[in-house]
Design a protein around this motif. Structure first.
Motif, PDB file in Angstrom:
ATOM      1  N   LEU A   1      10.239  13.462  -5.689  1.00 59.43           N
ATOM      2  CA  LEU A   1       9.240  14.541  -5.359  1.00 59.43           C
ATOM      3  C   LEU A   1      10.218  15.582  -4.736  1.00 59.43           C
ATOM      4  O   LEU A   1       9.757  16.891  -4.892  1.00 59.43           O
ATOM      5  CB  LEU A   1       8.291  13.908  -4.217  1.00 59.43           C
TER       6      LEU A   1
ATOM      7  N   HIS B   1       8.494  11.134   5.989  1.00 58.39           N
ATOM      8  CA  HIS B   1       7.298  11.859   5.763  1.00 58.39           C
ATOM      9  C   HIS B   1       6.695  11.524   4.398  1.00 58.39           C
ATOM     10  O   HIS B   1       5.761  12.147   3.829  1.00 58.39           O
ATOM     11  CB  HIS B   1       7.160  13.436   5.761  1.00 58.39           C
ATOM     12  N   GLY B   2       7.226  10.317   3.743  1.00 62.55           N
ATOM     13  CA  GLY B   2       6.817   9.881   2.576  1.00 62.55           C
ATOM     14  C   GLY B   2       7.167  10.732   1.325  1.00 62.55           C
ATOM     15  O   GLY B   2       6.553  10.665   0.255  1.00 62.55           O
ATOM     16  N   ILE B   3       7.980  11.553   1.176  1.00 62.58           N
ATOM     17  CA  ILE B   3       8.565  12.466   0.284  1.00 62.58           C
ATOM     18  C   ILE B   3       9.909  11.745  -0.199  1.00 62.58           C
ATOM     19  O   ILE B   3      11.019  11.801   0.535  1.00 62.58           O
ATOM     20  CB  ILE B   3       8.715  13.875   0.664  1.00 62.58           C
TER      21      ILE B   3
ATOM     22  N   GLN C   1       0.751  -1.351   0.004  1.00 57.08           N
ATOM     23  CA  GLN C   1      -0.084  -0.038  -0.136  1.00 57.08           C
ATOM     24  C   GLN C   1       1.112   1.421  -0.040  1.00 57.08           C
ATOM     25  O   GLN C   1       1.859   1.304   0.525  1.00 57.08           O
ATOM     26  CB  GLN C   1      -0.888   0.103   1.335  1.00 57.08           C
ATOM     27  N   ARG C   2       0.494   2.373  -0.887  1.00 59.20           N
ATOM     28  CA  ARG C   2       1.373   3.521  -0.890  1.00 59.20           C
ATOM     29  C   ARG C   2       0.588   4.600   0.152  1.00 59.20           C
ATOM     30  O   ARG C   2      -0.539   4.726   0.121  1.00 59.20           O
ATOM     31  CB  ARG C   2       1.254   4.176  -2.101  1.00 59.20           C
ATOM     32  N   SER C   3       1.511   5.070   0.879  1.00 59.18           N
ATOM     33  CA  SER C   3       0.969   6.094   1.568  1.00 59.18           C
ATOM     34  C   SER C   3       1.317   7.374   0.896  1.00 59.18           C
ATOM     35  O   SER C   3       2.239   7.536   0.172  1.00 59.18           O
ATOM     36  CB  SER C   3       1.751   6.111   2.994  1.00 59.18           C
ATOM     37  N   ARG C   4       0.309   8.401   1.072  1.00 59.59           N
ATOM     38  CA  ARG C   4       0.404   9.870   0.763  1.00 59.59           C
ATOM     39  C   ARG C   4       1.761  10.401   1.444  1.00 59.59           C
ATOM     40  O   ARG C   4       1.843  10.477   2.627  1.00 59.59           O
ATOM     41  CB  ARG C   4      -0.879  10.513   0.902  1.00 59.59           C
ATOM     42  N   PRO C   5       2.355  11.305   0.760  1.00 63.33           N
ATOM     43  CA  PRO C   5       3.460  12.292   1.364  1.00 63.33           C
ATOM     44  C   PRO C   5       2.745  13.053   2.288  1.00 63.33           C
ATOM     45  O   PRO C   5       1.625  13.718   2.039  1.00 63.33           O
ATOM     46  CB  PRO C   5       3.981  13.190   0.251  1.00 63.33           C
ATOM     47  N   ASP C   6       3.180  13.287   3.420  1.00 65.46           N
ATOM     48  CA  ASP C   6       2.930  13.983   4.628  1.00 65.46           C
ATOM     49  C   ASP C   6       3.481  15.474   4.310  1.00 65.46           C
ATOM     50  O   ASP C   6       4.267  15.843   5.249  1.00 65.46           O
ATOM     51  CB  ASP C   6       3.204  13.578   5.878  1.00 65.46           C
TER      52      ASP C   6
END
Length: 64
Positions: free
Chosen positions: A38, A32-34, A4-9
């Motif tokens: 990105l 933080h998912g970046i 599952q991919r988490s969204r960048p925070d």
């Protein structure tokens, strides 16, 4: 089973950076998912500034 991919925070990263004078590092961004891709996009578009290798600053942060 697909990962599952988490969204960048972005909010979390920017909040953290503002507690550190507007600065954050590559590890903070990744936490933080970046990812690097990105991160470089935001440097190119002016949202972040590269200060040193692996160290970045929010463009909106006041200069200290």
């Amino acid at each position: 089973m697909e990962a599952q991919r988490s969204r960048p925070d972005m909010y979390g990263l920017e909040s953290l950076a503002l507690t550190q004078g507007g600065y954050f590092d590559r590890g903070d961004a990744h936490a933080h998912g970046i990812g690097d891709r990105l991160l470089h996009h935001y440097i190119r578009t002016g949202r972040f500034e590269r200060v040193f290798p692996g160290v970045y600053r929010l463009a909106i942060a006041p200069l200290s």
